[in-house]
Design a protein around this motif. Structure first.
Motif, PDB file in Angstrom:
ATOM      1  N   ILE A  56       9.712  -1.960   6.071  1.00 21.99           N
ATOM      2  CA  ILE A  56       9.727  -2.289   7.367  1.00 21.99           C
ATOM      3  C   ILE A  56       9.629  -1.228   8.370  1.00 21.99           C
ATOM      4  O   ILE A  56      10.053  -0.255   7.915  1.00 21.99           O
ATOM      5  CB  ILE A  56      10.732  -3.468   7.743  1.00 21.99           C
ATOM      6  CG1 ILE A  56      12.137  -2.833   7.827  1.00 21.99           C
ATOM      7  CG2 ILE A  56      10.581  -4.682   6.810  1.00 21.99           C
ATOM      8  CD1 ILE A  56      13.178  -3.682   8.295  1.00 21.99           C
ATOM      9  N   GLY A  57       9.104  -1.578   9.565  1.00 17.90           N
ATOM     10  CA  GLY A  57       8.883  -0.366  10.576  1.00 17.90           C
ATOM     11  C   GLY A  57       7.911  -0.779  11.548  1.00 17.90           C
ATOM     12  O   GLY A  57       7.072  -1.514  11.341  1.00 17.90           O
ATOM     13  N   ALA A  58       7.740  -0.065  12.585  1.00 19.28           N
ATOM     14  CA  ALA A  58       6.859  -0.385  13.614  1.00 19.28           C
ATOM     15  C   ALA A  58       5.510   0.281  12.940  1.00 19.28           C
ATOM     16  O   ALA A  58       5.178   1.048  12.202  1.00 19.28           O
ATOM     17  CB  ALA A  58       7.124   0.518  14.840  1.00 19.28           C
ATOM     18  N   ASN A  59       4.527  -0.177  13.949  1.00 19.59           N
ATOM     19  CA  ASN A  59       2.997   0.503  13.678  1.00 19.59           C
ATOM     20  C   ASN A  59       3.184   1.897  13.896  1.00 19.59           C
ATOM     21  O   ASN A  59       3.819   2.417  14.348  1.00 19.59           O
ATOM     22  CB  ASN A  59       2.172  -0.075  14.772  1.00 19.59           C
ATOM     23  CG  ASN A  59       1.610  -1.665  14.537  1.00 19.59           C
ATOM     24  OD1 ASN A  59       1.617  -2.049  13.452  1.00 19.59           O
ATOM     25  ND2 ASN A  59       1.304  -2.211  15.630  1.00 19.59           N
ATOM     26  N   GLY A  60       2.466   2.665  12.848  1.00 22.49           N
ATOM     27  CA  GLY A  60       2.282   3.928  12.571  1.00 22.49           C
ATOM     28  C   GLY A  60       3.415   4.535  12.186  1.00 22.49           C
ATOM     29  O   GLY A  60       3.668   5.740  11.995  1.00 22.49           O
ATOM     30  N   ALA A  61       4.376   3.737  11.419  1.00 19.72           N
ATOM     31  CA  ALA A  61       5.656   4.395  10.670  1.00 19.72           C
ATOM     32  C   ALA A  61       5.195   4.961   9.523  1.00 19.72           C
ATOM     33  O   ALA A  61       6.156   5.699   9.100  1.00 19.72           O
ATOM     34  CB  ALA A  61       6.762   3.173  10.463  1.00 19.72           C
ATOM     35  N   GLY A  62       4.207   4.311   8.687  1.00 23.76           N
ATOM     36  CA  GLY A  62       3.683   5.250   7.651  1.00 23.76           C
ATOM     37  C   GLY A  62       3.749   4.162   6.327  1.00 23.76           C
ATOM     38  O   GLY A  62       3.572   4.500   5.156  1.00 23.76           O
ATOM     39  N   LYS A  63       3.988   3.079   6.563  1.00 20.94           N
ATOM     40  CA  LYS A  63       4.108   2.003   5.535  1.00 20.94           C
ATOM     41  C   LYS A  63       2.855   1.565   4.989  1.00 20.94           C
ATOM     42  O   LYS A  63       2.828   1.758   3.449  1.00 20.94           O
ATOM     43  CB  LYS A  63       4.670   0.376   6.296  1.00 20.94           C
ATOM     44  CG  LYS A  63       5.522   0.594   7.174  1.00 20.94           C
ATOM     45  CD  LYS A  63       6.239  -0.726   7.625  1.00 20.94           C
ATOM     46  CE  LYS A  63       5.130  -1.478   8.382  1.00 20.94           C
ATOM     47  NZ  LYS A  63       4.832  -0.792   9.842  1.00 20.94           N
ATOM     48  N   THR A  64       1.566   1.441   5.460  1.00 16.61           N
ATOM     49  CA  THR A  64       0.388   1.245   4.854  1.00 16.61           C
ATOM     50  C   THR A  64       0.015   2.555   4.131  1.00 16.61           C
ATOM     51  O   THR A  64      -0.419   2.437   2.936  1.00 16.61           O
ATOM     52  CB  THR A  64      -0.607   0.794   6.143  1.00 16.61           C
ATOM     53  OG1 THR A  64      -0.214  -0.537   6.499  1.00 16.61           O
ATOM     54  CG2 THR A  64      -2.007   0.883   5.171  1.00 16.61           C
ATOM     55  N   THR A  65       0.330   3.694   4.679  1.00 13.43           N
ATOM     56  CA  THR A  65      -0.154   4.986   4.018  1.00 13.43           C
ATOM     57  C   THR A  65       0.587   5.122   2.709  1.00 13.43           C
ATOM     58  O   THR A  65       0.161   5.834   1.751  1.00 13.43           O
ATOM     59  CB  THR A  65       0.132   6.107   4.976  1.00 13.43           C
ATOM     60  OG1 THR A  65      -0.688   5.843   6.232  1.00 13.43           O
ATOM     61  CG2 THR A  65      -0.349   7.277   4.303  1.00 13.43           C
ATOM     62  N   THR A  66       2.059   4.378   2.596  1.00 16.87           N
ATOM     63  CA  THR A  66       2.699   4.632   1.407  1.00 16.87           C
ATOM     64  C   THR A  66       2.049   3.922   0.354  1.00 16.87           C
ATOM     65  O   THR A  66       2.122   4.454  -0.827  1.00 16.87           O
ATOM     66  CB  THR A  66       4.198   4.302   1.717  1.00 16.87           C
ATOM     67  OG1 THR A  66       4.862   5.124   2.682  1.00 16.87           O
ATOM     68  CG2 THR A  66       4.836   4.297   0.539  1.00 16.87           C
ATOM     69  N   LEU A  67       1.635   2.824   0.793  1.00 14.56           N
ATOM     70  CA  LEU A  67       0.994   1.705  -0.394  1.00 14.56           C
ATOM     71  C   LEU A  67      -0.357   2.461  -0.665  1.00 14.56           C
ATOM     72  O   LEU A  67      -0.656   2.559  -2.037  1.00 14.56           O
ATOM     73  CB  LEU A  67       0.725   0.400   0.203  1.00 14.56           C
ATOM     74  CG  LEU A  67       2.014  -0.312   0.623  1.00 14.56           C
ATOM     75  CD1 LEU A  67       1.470  -2.082   0.608  1.00 14.56           C
ATOM     76  CD2 LEU A  67       3.098  -0.163  -0.416  1.00 14.56           C
ATOM     77  N   ARG A  68      -1.053   2.929   0.108  1.00 13.23           N
ATOM     78  CA  ARG A  68      -2.453   3.342  -0.143  1.00 13.23           C
ATOM     79  C   ARG A  68      -2.160   4.785  -1.183  1.00 13.23           C
ATOM     80  O   ARG A  68      -3.012   5.164  -1.936  1.00 13.23           O
ATOM     81  CB  ARG A  68      -3.045   3.931   1.055  1.00 13.23           C
ATOM     82  CG  ARG A  68      -3.841   2.695   1.918  1.00 13.23           C
ATOM     83  CD  ARG A  68      -4.246   2.917   3.005  1.00 13.23           C
ATOM     84  NE  ARG A  68      -5.432   4.089   3.113  1.00 13.23           N
ATOM     85  CZ  ARG A  68      -6.717   3.571   2.687  1.00 13.23           C
ATOM     86  NH1 ARG A  68      -6.839   2.266   2.471  1.00 13.23           N
ATOM     87  NH2 ARG A  68      -7.700   4.557   2.649  1.00 13.23           N
ATOM     88  N   ALA A  69      -1.130   5.608  -0.785  1.00 15.28           N
ATOM     89  CA  ALA A  69      -0.873   6.592  -1.625  1.00 15.28           C
ATOM     90  C   ALA A  69      -0.484   6.294  -3.104  1.00 15.28           C
ATOM     91  O   ALA A  69      -0.866   6.886  -4.253  1.00 15.28           O
ATOM     92  CB  ALA A  69       0.331   7.541  -1.200  1.00 15.28           C
ATOM     93  N   ILE A  70       0.449   5.243  -3.315  1.00 17.39           N
ATOM     94  CA  ILE A  70       0.939   4.624  -4.526  1.00 17.39           C
ATOM     95  C   ILE A  70      -0.454   4.097  -5.229  1.00 17.39           C
ATOM     96  O   ILE A  70      -0.645   4.611  -6.580  1.00 17.39           O
ATOM     97  CB  ILE A  70       1.861   3.444  -4.529  1.00 17.39           C
ATOM     98  CG1 ILE A  70       3.193   4.007  -3.769  1.00 17.39           C
ATOM     99  CG2 ILE A  70       2.036   2.783  -5.634  1.00 17.39           C
ATOM    100  CD1 ILE A  70       4.140   3.019  -3.362  1.00 17.39           C
ATOM    101  N   SER A  71      -1.387   3.643  -4.619  1.00 17.64           N
ATOM    102  CA  SER A  71      -2.477   3.342  -5.329  1.00 17.64           C
ATOM    103  C   SER A  71      -3.678   4.306  -5.445  1.00 17.64           C
ATOM    104  O   SER A  71      -4.613   4.018  -6.046  1.00 17.64           O
ATOM    105  CB  SER A  71      -3.227   2.072  -4.348  1.00 17.64           C
ATOM    106  OG  SER A  71      -2.661   0.874  -4.402  1.00 17.64           O
ATOM    107  N   ARG A  72      -3.275   5.218  -5.001  1.00 17.96           N
ATOM    108  CA  ARG A  72      -4.268   6.698  -5.095  1.00 17.96           C
ATOM    109  C   ARG A  72      -5.216   6.582  -4.230  1.00 17.96           C
ATOM    110  O   ARG A  72      -6.436   7.169  -4.716  1.00 17.96           O
ATOM    111  CB  ARG A  72      -4.185   6.796  -6.684  1.00 17.96           C
ATOM    112  CG  ARG A  72      -3.049   7.041  -7.457  1.00 17.96           C
ATOM    113  CD  ARG A  72      -2.100   8.052  -7.057  1.00 17.96           C
ATOM    114  NE  ARG A  72      -2.514   9.266  -6.839  1.00 17.96           N
ATOM    115  CZ  ARG A  72      -2.612   9.863  -5.578  1.00 17.96           C
ATOM    116  NH1 ARG A  72      -1.972   9.510  -4.373  1.00 17.96           N
ATOM    117  NH2 ARG A  72      -2.991  11.225  -5.266  1.00 17.96           N
TER     118      ARG A  72
END
Length: 236
Positions: free
Chosen positions: A35-51
């Motif tokens: 959880i976190g605000a917009n721009g916290a890096g949440k979506t980017t974390t998932l995209r990195a895990i998925s490569r």
């Protein structure tokens, strides 16, 4: 051994550091919320895990280093990503969208039939609209299709990115009921969700991200009780 291990993960977009050296784990059978605000890096974390985006650090899935792999190789190992914005193929029918997810198990016809029945039991509306183009579905139905397509891949780890985004409250409750039903089947889930109330009620553990860094982690009930989380995300 955790099913997923993320060690010192960093992601840059040009000069911007979207994720700044975070580490997290997800155990088999768990639901873990980011959880976190917009721009916290949440979506980017998932995209990195998925490569889907380049990163620094190390990613392990079921004990295997997946950092050097390509997205289709990670998906074939059982890491299935339901992206923000649903990502359905609008010109294809509901059935065609679901069938696309079986690309790596074409010979398992009986298993595919069973999984399709499971998806339709979870989402009866998808069965009713099986031969309609995905573009004709409502936003909530498209989210159901995106999750159903992920289930057809028989993933061991489901990465859910903002499943309630843009949905009416009634549909939000329905989507989270389905996520709970998926969890009861033993599927492990890493959930990114701005609806902190719903995410923390569902999750076993949670991580709170701010500007690319983890600032709080622990059992979901403990995180929900933290005054900082209550003030920033729960409206307390």
């Amino acid at each position: 051994m955790p099913l997923l291990e993320v060690e010192e993960l960093s992601v840059h977009y040009g000069a911007i550091r979207a994720v700044d050296g975070i580490s997290l784990t997800v155990d088999e059978g768990e639901v873990v919320a980011l959880i976190g605000a917009n721009g916290a890096g949440k979506t980017t974390t998932l995209r990195a895990i998925s490569r889907l985006v380049p990163c620094q650090g190390r990613l392990r899935f079921a004990g295997r280093d997946i950092t050097p792999l390509r997205p289709h190789q990670v998906a074939a190992l059982g890491v299935v990503h339901v992206p923000e914005g649903r990502g359905v193929f609008p010109r294809l029918t509901v059935m065609e969208n679901l069938e696309l997810a079986t690309w790596n198990r074409r010979r398992d016809r009986e298993g595919i039939r069973r999984d399709l029945r499971r998806v339709f039991d979870l989402f009866p509306r998808l069965e009713e609209r099986a031969h309609q183009p995905a573009s004709t579905l409502s936003g909530g139905e498209q989210q159901m299709l995106a999750i159903g397509r992920a289930l057809m891949m028989r993933g061991r780890l489901l990465l859910l990115d903002e499943p309630s985004m843009g949905l009416a409250p009634l549909l939000v409750r329905e989507i989270f009921q389905v996520i709970e039903a998926i969890r009861r089947t033993g599927t492990t889930i890493l959930l990114v969700e701005q609806n902190a109330h719903a995410a923390l009620r569902l999750a076993d553990r949670s991580y709170v991200l701010e500007t690319g860094r983890i600032v709080l982690q622990g059992p979901a009930e403990q995180v929900a009780g933290d005054p900082r989380v209550q003030e920033a995300y729960l409206g307390a």
